[in-house]
Design a protein around this motif. Structure first.
Motif, PDB file in Angstrom:
ATOM      1  N   HIS A 346       0.845  -1.186   0.000  1.00 29.70           N
ATOM      2  CA  HIS A 346       0.000   0.000   0.000  1.00 29.70           C
ATOM      3  C   HIS A 346       0.880   1.235   0.000  1.00 29.70           C
ATOM      4  N   GLU A 347       0.307   2.331  -0.372  1.00 29.67           N
ATOM      5  CA  GLU A 347       1.042   3.598  -0.313  1.00 29.67           C
ATOM      6  C   GLU A 347       1.502   3.872   1.103  1.00 29.67           C
ATOM      7  N   SER A 348       2.633   4.547   1.210  1.00 25.39           N
ATOM      8  CA  SER A 348       3.289   4.946   2.468  1.00 25.39           C
ATOM      9  C   SER A 348       4.026   3.791   3.133  1.00 25.39           C
ATOM     10  N   MET A 349       3.903   2.583   2.618  1.00 31.88           N
ATOM     11  CA  MET A 349       4.632   1.465   3.210  1.00 31.88           C
ATOM     12  C   MET A 349       6.095   1.469   2.749  1.00 31.88           C
ATOM     13  N   ASP A 350       6.926   0.681   3.444  1.00 32.14           N
ATOM     14  CA  ASP A 350       8.309   0.449   3.047  1.00 32.14           C
ATOM     15  C   ASP A 350       8.433  -0.997   2.558  1.00 32.14           C
ATOM     16  N   ILE A 351       9.163  -1.200   1.495  1.00 25.91           N
ATOM     17  CA  ILE A 351       9.369  -2.549   0.968  1.00 25.91           C
ATOM     18  C   ILE A 351      10.843  -2.764   0.683  1.00 25.91           C
ATOM     19  N   VAL A 352      11.234  -4.040   0.558  1.00 33.22           N
ATOM     20  CA  VAL A 352      12.609  -4.406   0.216  1.00 33.22           C
ATOM     21  C   VAL A 352      12.560  -5.510  -0.838  1.00 33.22           C
ATOM     22  N   PHE A 353      13.192  -5.269  -1.977  1.00 30.69           N
ATOM     23  CA  PHE A 353      13.405  -6.303  -2.975  1.00 30.69           C
ATOM     24  C   PHE A 353      14.754  -6.957  -2.675  1.00 30.69           C
ATOM     25  N   GLU A 354      14.727  -8.271  -2.420  1.00 30.34           N
ATOM     26  CA  GLU A 354      15.955  -8.976  -2.088  1.00 30.34           C
ATOM     27  C   GLU A 354      16.593  -9.555  -3.350  1.00 30.34           C
ATOM     28  N   CYS A 355      17.917  -9.491  -3.403  1.00 32.91           N
ATOM     29  CA  CYS A 355      18.653 -10.007  -4.564  1.00 32.91           C
ATOM     30  C   CYS A 355      20.029 -10.442  -4.078  1.00 32.91           C
ATOM     31  N   GLU A 356      20.273 -11.755  -4.111  1.00 32.12           N
ATOM     32  CA  GLU A 356      21.549 -12.301  -3.636  1.00 32.12           C
ATOM     33  C   GLU A 356      22.237 -13.001  -4.803  1.00 32.12           C
ATOM     34  N   VAL A 357      23.472 -12.603  -5.101  1.00 30.13           N
ATOM     35  CA  VAL A 357      24.186 -13.127  -6.269  1.00 30.13           C
ATOM     36  C   VAL A 357      25.559 -13.608  -5.843  1.00 30.13           C
ATOM     37  N   THR A 358      26.108 -14.472  -6.685  1.00 29.59           N
ATOM     38  CA  THR A 358      27.474 -14.939  -6.494  1.00 29.59           C
ATOM     39  C   THR A 358      28.172 -14.938  -7.842  1.00 29.59           C
ATOM     40  N   GLY A 359      29.481 -14.971  -7.835  1.00 29.74           N
ATOM     41  CA  GLY A 359      30.266 -14.945  -9.064  1.00 29.74           C
ATOM     42  C   GLY A 359      31.699 -14.583  -8.737  1.00 29.74           C
ATOM     43  N   LYS A 360      32.580 -14.787  -9.709  1.00 29.02           N
ATOM     44  CA  LYS A 360      33.995 -14.440  -9.522  1.00 29.02           C
ATOM     45  C   LYS A 360      34.522 -13.836 -10.817  1.00 29.02           C
ATOM     46  N   PRO A 361      34.984 -12.596 -10.809  1.00 27.54           N
ATOM     47  CA  PRO A 361      35.057 -11.648  -9.698  1.00 27.54           C
ATOM     48  C   PRO A 361      33.667 -11.342  -9.117  1.00 27.54           C
ATOM     49  N   THR A 362      33.659 -10.778  -7.910  1.00 24.69           N
ATOM     50  CA  THR A 362      32.392 -10.474  -7.249  1.00 24.69           C
ATOM     51  C   THR A 362      31.565  -9.548  -8.125  1.00 24.69           C
ATOM     52  N   PRO A 363      30.313  -9.942  -8.432  1.00 24.30           N
ATOM     53  CA  PRO A 363      29.505  -9.124  -9.350  1.00 24.30           C
ATOM     54  C   PRO A 363      29.077  -7.801  -8.704  1.00 24.30           C
ATOM     55  N   THR A 364      28.896  -6.807  -9.548  1.00 21.79           N
ATOM     56  CA  THR A 364      28.262  -5.558  -9.138  1.00 21.79           C
ATOM     57  C   THR A 364      26.780  -5.644  -9.476  1.00 21.79           C
ATOM     58  N   VAL A 365      25.959  -4.984  -8.675  1.00 21.76           N
ATOM     59  CA  VAL A 365      24.503  -5.061  -8.829  1.00 21.76           C
ATOM     60  C   VAL A 365      23.945  -3.669  -9.033  1.00 21.76           C
ATOM     61  N   LYS A 366      23.066  -3.533 -10.016  1.00 23.20           N
ATOM     62  CA  LYS A 366      22.304  -2.305 -10.200  1.00 23.20           C
ATOM     63  C   LYS A 366      20.847  -2.676 -10.394  1.00 23.20           C
ATOM     64  N   TRP A 367      19.973  -1.718 -10.140  1.00 24.45           N
ATOM     65  CA  TRP A 367      18.537  -1.971 -10.215  1.00 24.45           C
ATOM     66  C   TRP A 367      17.926  -1.151 -11.338  1.00 24.45           C
ATOM     67  N   ILE A 368      16.966  -1.769 -12.026  1.00 23.82           N
ATOM     68  CA  ILE A 368      16.255  -1.154 -13.140  1.00 23.82           C
ATOM     69  C   ILE A 368      14.770  -1.155 -12.812  1.00 23.82           C
ATOM     70  N   LYS A 369      14.113  -0.007 -13.007  1.00 21.20           N
ATOM     71  CA  LYS A 369      12.653   0.066 -12.835  1.00 21.20           C
ATOM     72  C   LYS A 369      12.038   0.438 -14.182  1.00 21.20           C
ATOM     73  N   ASN A 370      11.238  -0.462 -14.711  1.00 16.44           N
ATOM     74  CA  ASN A 370      10.568  -0.226 -15.996  1.00 16.44           C
ATOM     75  C   ASN A 370      11.560   0.227 -17.067  1.00 16.44           C
ATOM     76  N   GLY A 371      12.733  -0.391 -17.080  1.00 14.64           N
ATOM     77  CA  GLY A 371      13.723  -0.100 -18.107  1.00 14.64           C
ATOM     78  C   GLY A 371      14.653   1.042 -17.801  1.00 14.64           C
TER      79      GLY A 371
END
Length: 1424
Positions: A346-371
């Motif tokens: 609902h509006e005014s709430m707080d949420i968390v999208f979880e994303c756990e990755v592995t790789g070598k070298p350690t991957p960098t993570v970025k987030w995309i919203k609707n492209g």
């Protein structure tokens, strides 16, 4: 917290099920359990079925990049290349297939044109749902066939191995094959190729002889290498030393690939090869992972991370053993351990999208919203390294979110959908009223505790739950915190910012739904203070030779909760301190040096920052066995039964403790002999006795510590004498000496002395040019030849050979030799280009120029050399270099990005020689107008002010430069022409703006366009917003008025928690004030008009007489001494009386006024000739609008309206306001400084003061009104002028022009802005300027009248609110503007002539007398 907030908001179990089942099936099951009367949207399956993968292609081939996405309805598929969308409609080579895949016909690739190579990404969009992007795929096109090295003819003994080189670029290796005698060569485990393309043939047989060549088949005709002949020789009769033909080299592989470690040797007898991994024997028989190829090479299939390590190749043929080793590093592409899950909220709430990755070298993570990339901010945060937290949800946050993980070897994406639910409608029943007496009972730096009383509608409140909404002041995003149990009337808000004002409101909720909101409460958090003290009882002790554990206690003065500790440590005697973050009270540091002292200290951190450091604690790691072998092991055969061994300790830093002794191990050189052992003290020598005669022994030495034995040296052999030889005299002369000279070396060979009964310990070789005593080299007694290196060509050397033992050196044997001449000249290296410069030509083009010092002075290229230019930008960080070749000393780099810094370097290639890269040059492309509109435009009401709204937006995706401002357009008619919309300029890069005094209960439409230094970008789509119906109500996102706690709303008031009804008393009082002000204004206007009319007659008579007297006594005379230089402002006043019909603009309606955006827009620029012409060509023209016409001026022949500043006195000049052109005229462009330049911006704002048959219609007036905001004000500058009166009009035109030229030059030099001026004398402004005597110049030292002044260009120009008269009918104060100065000389002369033909001095005197009286009266009223 998000789950708990959702349960409190809905008050039922169904939302808990929704949040607990984020998958698609769970969403469907949850939606079926929604309460009656509400519908819950289900998650829409939207994902990629197929994503593009990295592809290698050849020139001229066709390729397909696969992409397919699933969704209902079907998504629209688009493609990006290098981050830019491809226009496939007009592309004849690239086309979109029905399933969304990209087909590229006939791949184009050359040295200078590589349009198809790059990074591709598939973008899927569903209207009204969202956008997702695929992983990025790299398309590589194999380069032109070219050999780095080619096979060379060779001879090989039967049974040995041989390597034929054929080095090519890595992208061409898959297209390489081999031919033997021009027939295809079939490969197996005996004949195979390396990843570089080289051919290895093991266990060579007679049939392997022949001609070999390698072939590159990469499209088009194949390219053949040179042919090399391989000769197979019979088995040698004597043993041959083992040598490596190809040693294993370090490899880096990606998981799933295969790795080949070459280990190719030559020698006789044929050696045996075995492998070790991390010093452990590697078993290859029957293994599916490890395959031992013929000849000894090792192949590792399907590499995993466990396969990483050190691999050693050990080769042994019974006579000797050689060893080589190499590292295998394994990389892994990103892989998701936990993917984002779909979320209901609902509006005014707080949420968390979880994303756990592995790789070598350690991957960098970025987030995309609707492209689009998610930029971290106060409400979008990256938490726990990879998770995305969104605080205070709003409706626009809905959509698809994707987690993009990438490293050097790959990338991957995973997405989830966020749905913002509407609140469930309240069931039938009473809702609670607003909670009472909301107060902040505890205020800290980072948290606030709120308490309140139950609502008046429910005094007990045992079954009520409460929601606390809070936000930063001025921010439209609200967050919510819920009470933990029913009836609880307090809550603590955590994680706030210090010294920040927050707004809180509380809403009660019963079984029927949420009730009214409490009055907003503003609370400011406290500033941060106090840091923790030192941590007591710090202790450190060694656990092992490489680890130390440090412990400590909590600081006595923590000044709040200790968040973490930082442990600092450093090797004693160095200054390289390292640190590590610790959450508890102890930590073990590993990877330290053995038997080494380290110092440690601890610093505690609380929410305010780091505290006081502890004292240093020093501790030493434990000792261990030595990590290196002793050095310089040597042997001396004493006699037939003993050998003396000498050595040096292991290198410093590898002892790992105190050396307590050395262990000597020795054995007979024959295989499978027993090993003997002798342990000595710390001395560096040992005599080994009791050996057998004439036997070869091998020795090795290892160092000892209290912990054990370290690594041993390599085996070194020595042979005891057959008999106890005589060593009482020196050896005899060697029996023979032979020399073989080469170009830079001489090979010396010899035979031992004939008398074998005298001990020979070695041989001493002396040599030099003309003398054998320049250099001396000693070799072992077993050696029979030696090569003297690093000699000069064509030089005469004398060589001597002497045998020696412990007694001394024997008789020398002499020989001489002349080295061969040097026939092959050493090619001079290519010098890199110098003076590389980058010249920016446009927003996407930069010219690179350079010089070549290896060319003649005229820099003319006459040979076949060419230059390679490479360039890149550092944004993003992993950008690859792009290159292009040219045969000239310059290159035009195109297709660059606007406003981007690039670095360039150049190298030169001639034949097979190339230079290094030159020094880099840098260049930033010019800016370009924004090519996309501002994003995420939202409109909300301002708290407590329903007639004021706040517009928020985000910068354009493609700003193409620094954003210098925005224009907000709004209107009540979305279909109206754009020039009928009201505009609100926003200076700078602000992303929010307030608009006041709007009409209540009215729908408005808003558009925004961004602006940089190059111009305006496209407009955003129209956003609709309806203002509230009454002063107390508010639209979405607004706040209620600050009313008393005892206020009770009327029955018709809204139950919305976001607002409250308006008091009728406030509305009546406002109406009474408006009517009263209107009546008073009308009375004052009538009194002023009557008063001014009575004074007109007397003033006209006096002024007419004065003017006639002056005209009779002052004439233009070339030698008159009484003539005063004319006032420069008189020209401006006269010129602006040019008739309306003289305007060159065919459009009689003034609609084209540029709005100044900042101080640069109104600052005069330099008066260069080019700029003068350019500005005059773009000058703005138009007629006077209704804004500059007063009522009296309309009755008196369209007299210009005069505006009196409040702080001025009647004798001072007065500025006349002109309307400012709008921005929507397509024929005008925005030029910095175009309004204030005195010689280039004459706008033709003239009005005929007398009726001459031309008048302005009512429609003209209506169309000429404009609405302008935030127009920068212009300060005033003094201009020199003289006191003159009416003069004769009948003077030669040449004299007038001559004077005007001088006056204009003076005016241009000072860059003075001009305006309509009210002079201190009524006749002064309309007088014709007297012509100075011929040859005389204007004297600026004459008396002057202070007029308009302007600050220097380095002073800021302040902005003020100005008039806005637009389609919405709002009123504003008058518009202060800068009006142009006089035009050029020719233009001024023509206008003077027009003025003389239209106006008489008497008529001007009469009108000015009337205006002077009127302005005095108005000024008196205003001042009072």
């Amino acid at each position: 917290m998000a789950a708990r907030g959702a349960r409190r908001l809905l008050g039922s179990l169904w939302i808990a099920l929704l949040l607990g089942q984020p998958d698609l099936a769970g969403a469907a099951r949850s939606s079926s359990q929604s309460p009656a009367g509400s519908t819950v949207r289900t998650f829409t399956p939207f994902y990629f079925l197929v994503e593009p993968v990295d592809t290698l292609s050849v020139r001229g081939a066709f390729i397909i990049l696969n992409c397919s996405a699933y969704c209902e309805p079907s998504p629209k598929i688009e493609w990006k290349k290098d981050g830019t969308f491809l226009n496939l409609v007009s592309d004849d080579r690239r086309q979109l297939l029905p399933d969304g895949s990209l087909l590229i016909n006939s791949v184009v690739h050359s040295k200078h044109n590589k349009p198809d190579e790059g990074y591709y990404q598939c973008v899927a969009t569903v209207e009204s749902l969202g956008t997702i992007v695929s992983r990025t795929a790299k398309l590589t096109v194999a380069g032109l066939p070219r050999f780095t090295s080619q096979p060379e003819s060779a001879s090989v003994y039967r049974g040995n191995s041989v390597i034929l080189n054929c080095e090519v670029n890595a992208d061409l290796v898959p297209f390489v094959r081999w031919e033997q005698d021009r027939q295809p060569l079939f490969l197996d485990d005996r004949v195979f190729t390396l990843p570089s393309g080289a051919l290895i043939i093991s266990n060579v047989a007679d049939g392997d002889g022949g001609l070999y060549r390698c072939v590159i088949e990469s499209g088009g005709s194949p390219k053949y290498s040179d042919e090399a002949e391989l000769k197979v020789l019979p088995d040698p009769e004597v043993p041959l030393n083992l040598v490596f033909l190809r040693q294993p080299s370090p490899l880096t592989k990606v998981t799933g690939q295969s790795a080949v470690f070459p280990c190719v040797t030559a020698g006789f007898p044929t050696p045996v090869v075995r492998w070790m991994k991390n010093e452990e024997e590697l078993t290859t028989e029957g293994s599916e992972k490890f395959l031992l190829l013929a000849g000894g090479s090792l192949e590792i299939s399907d590499v995993t991370e466990d396969d990483a390590g050190t691999y050693a190749c050990i080769v042994d043929n019974g006579n000797e053993t050689i060893e080589a080793q190499a590292e295998l590093a394994v990389q892994a592409p990103p892989e998701f351990l936990k993917q984002p899950a779909n979320i209901y909220a609902h509006e005014s709430m707080d949420i968390v999208f979880e994303c756990e990755v592995t790789g070598k070298p350690t991957p960098t993570v970025k987030w995309i919203k609707n492209g689009d990339m998610v930029i971290p901010s106060d409400y979008f945060k990256i938490v726990k390294e990879h998770n995305l937290q969104v605080l205070g949800l709003v409706k626009s946050d809905e959509g698809f979110y994707q987690c993009i993980a990438e490293n050097d070897v790959g990338n991957a994406q995973a997405g989830a959908q966020l749905i913002i639910l509407e609140h469930a409608p309240a069931t039938t029943g009473p809702l609670p009223s607003a909670p009472r007496d909301v107060v902040a009972s505890l205020v800290s730096t980072r948290f606030i505790k709120l308490t309140w009383r139950t609502p008046a509608s429910d005094p007990h409140g045992d079954n009520l739950t409460y929601m606390v909404f809070y936000t930063k002041e001025g921010i439209n995003r609200e967050r919510v915190e819920n009470t933990s149990r029913p009836g609880e009337m307090q809550v603590t808000i955590q994680n706030l910012m210090p010294e920040t004002v927050y707004v809180f409101r509380v809403v009660a909720q019963n079984k029927h739904g949420p009730g009214e909101s409490s009055v907003p409460l503003k609370v400011a958090t406290q500033p941060e203070v106090q840091l923790p003290g030192p941590a007591p009882n710090i202790r450190a002790y060694a656990n092992s030779p490489i680890s130390i554990t440090v412990t400590w206690d909590t600081p006595l003065s923590g000044n709040g909760e200790i968040q973490n500790y930082k442990l600092y440590y450093m090797e004693k005697g160095t200054d390289n301190e390292q640190d590590v973050d610790v959450g508890g009270h102890s930590y073990t540091i590993s990877g330290l040096k053995k038997y080494t002292e380290y110092s440690f200290r601890v610093v505690a951190y609380n929410k305010h920052g780091p505290g006081v450091s502890t004292q240093d604690v020093v501790v030493q790691t434990l000792s261990d066995v030595p990590s290196a072998a002793p050095q310089n092991l040597s042997m001396e055969v004493r006699n037939s039964k003993s050998i003396m061994i000498h050595w040096q300790p292991p290198p410093a830093g590898t002892h790992n403790g105190q050396i307590t002794g050395y262990k000597i191990r020795y054995r007979k050189a024959s295989r499978k002999s027993e090993v003997s052992e002798s342990i000595g003290g710390t001395q560096l020598f040992q005599l080994i006795e009791g050996l057998e005669r004439g036997t070869e022994y091998s020795f090795r030495v290892a160092a000892l510590t209290s912990n054990g034995t370290g690594p041993a040296t390599d085996w070194i052999s020595a042979e005891t004498f057959e008999s106890d030889l005589d060593e009482t005299r020196v050896p005899e002369v060697p029996s023979s000496l032979h020399v073989r000279p080469l170009v830079t070396s001489i090979v010396v060979s010899w035979t031992p002395p004939e008398n074998q009964n005298i001990v020979v310990r070695g041989y001493a070789i002396g040599y030099g040019i003309g003398s054998p005593h320049a250099q001396t080299i000693k070799v072992d007694y077993k050696q029979r030849y030696y090569t003297i290196e690093n000699l000069d060509p064509s030089s005469h050397y004398v060589i001597t050979l002497k045998a020696f033992n412990n007694v001394g050196e024997g008789i020398p044997l002499y020989e001489s030799a002349v080295t061969r001449p040097h026939t092959v000249p050493d090619p001079s290296p290519m010098m890199p280009p110098v003076g590389v410069q980058a010249s920016i030509l446009s927003h996407d083009t930069i010219r690179i120029t350079w010089a070549d010092n290896s060319l003649p002075k005229n820099q003319k290229i006459t040979d076949a050399r060419y230059y390679t230019v490479r360039w890149k930008t550092n944004i993003p960080a992993n950008t690859k270099y792009k290159t292009a070749n040219t045969t000239t000393l310059s290159y035009l780099v195109t297709s660059l990005k606007p406003n981007t810094l690039y670095e360039f370097s150049v190298m030169v290639t001639k034949g097979r020689r190339s230079s290094t890269w030159s020094m880099t040059a840098h260049g930033t492309t010019f800016e370009l107008v924004p090519t996309s509109p501002p994003k995420d435009v939202t409109v909300v009401s301002k708290e407590g002010k329903p007639r004021t709204i706040i517009v928020n937006w985000q910068p354009p995706s493609e700003a193409n430069g620094k954003i210098t401002g925005y224009i907000i357009y709004y209107s009540t008619d979305v279909n109206a022409e754009i020039h009928d919309w009201v505009i609100e300029p926003v200076v700078g890069n602000r992303l929010t703006h307030q608009i006041q005094e709007l009409t209540l209960d009215t729908p408005y439409y808003f558009k925004i366009q961004a602006r940089n230094s190059k111009g305006m970008g496209p407009m955003s789509e129209a956003v609709q917003f309806r203002t509230p119906k009454a002063l107390g109500s508010a639209g979405k996102g607004s706040r209620p008025l600050d009313i008393g706690p005892d206020y009770k709303p009327p029955m018709s008031g809204s139950n919305s928690p976001h607002g409250s009804p308006t008091s009728p008393l406030d509305s009546n009082m406002l109406l009474v004030i408006i009517v009263s002000v209107g009546v008073i204004t009308i009375v004052i206007v009538v009194i002023v008009a009557v008063f001014c009319t009575r004074r007109t007659t007397s003033h006209q008579k006096k002024k007419r007489a004065a003017c006639k007297s002056v005209n009779g006594s002052h004439k233009y005379k070339g030698n008159s001494k009484d003539v005063k230089p004319p006032d420069l402002w008189i020209h401006h006043e006269r010129l602006e009386l040019k008739p309306i019909d003289k305007s060159p603009d065919p459009n009689p309606i003034m609609t084209d006024t540029p709005i100044p955006r900042n101080s640069q827009d109104i600052t005069p620029i330099d008066n260069s000739m080019d700029s003068n012409i350019h500005q005059r060509r773009n000058s703005y023209r138009g007629h006077e609008s209704e804004d500059s016409m007063s009522t009296l001026a309309g009755r008196r022949g369209m007299r210009p309206k005069m505006m009196m500043p409040f702080d001025s006195q009647p004798p001072q000049p007065v500025i006349s306001a002109h309307p400012i052109h709008s921005l929507d005229n397509p024929h005008h462009h925005f030029h910095s400084g175009s309004l204030a330049s005195p010689t280039r911006s004459y706008l033709h704002h003239q009005v005929n003061p007398w009726p001459i048959g031309t008048s302005m219609s009512h429609s003209d007036r209506a169309n000429s009104t404009e609405s302008v905001r935030n127009t920068p004000s212009t300060d005033t500058m003094q201009a020199s002028s003289s006191q003159t009166c009416c003069a004769d009009h009948q003077e030669p035109e040449s004299a007038t022009a001559s004077y005007l030229a001088n006056a204009q030059e003076e005016d241009s030099g000072q860059s003075l802005p001009t305006a309509h001026v009210r002079p201190s004398h009524p006749l002064k402004s309309f007088a014709v300027p007297a012509v100075p005597p011929t040859g005389s110049t204007y004297d600026p030292a004459l008396p002057s009248t202070p007029l308009l002044t302007q600050q220097a260009s380095n002073h800021p120009v302040h902005s003020v609110k100005t008039a806005s008269i637009g389609t919405l009918g709002r009123t504003r104060p008058p518009v202060p503007v800068v009006v142009p100065s006089a035009p050029d000389v020719q233009e001024t002369t023509r206008m003077l002539e027009d003025s003389e033909s239209n106006y008489e001095p008497d008529e001007l005197t009469k009108e000015m007398a009337h205006l002077e009286g009127l302005m005095k009266d108005l000024n008196a009223i205003t001042t009072a």
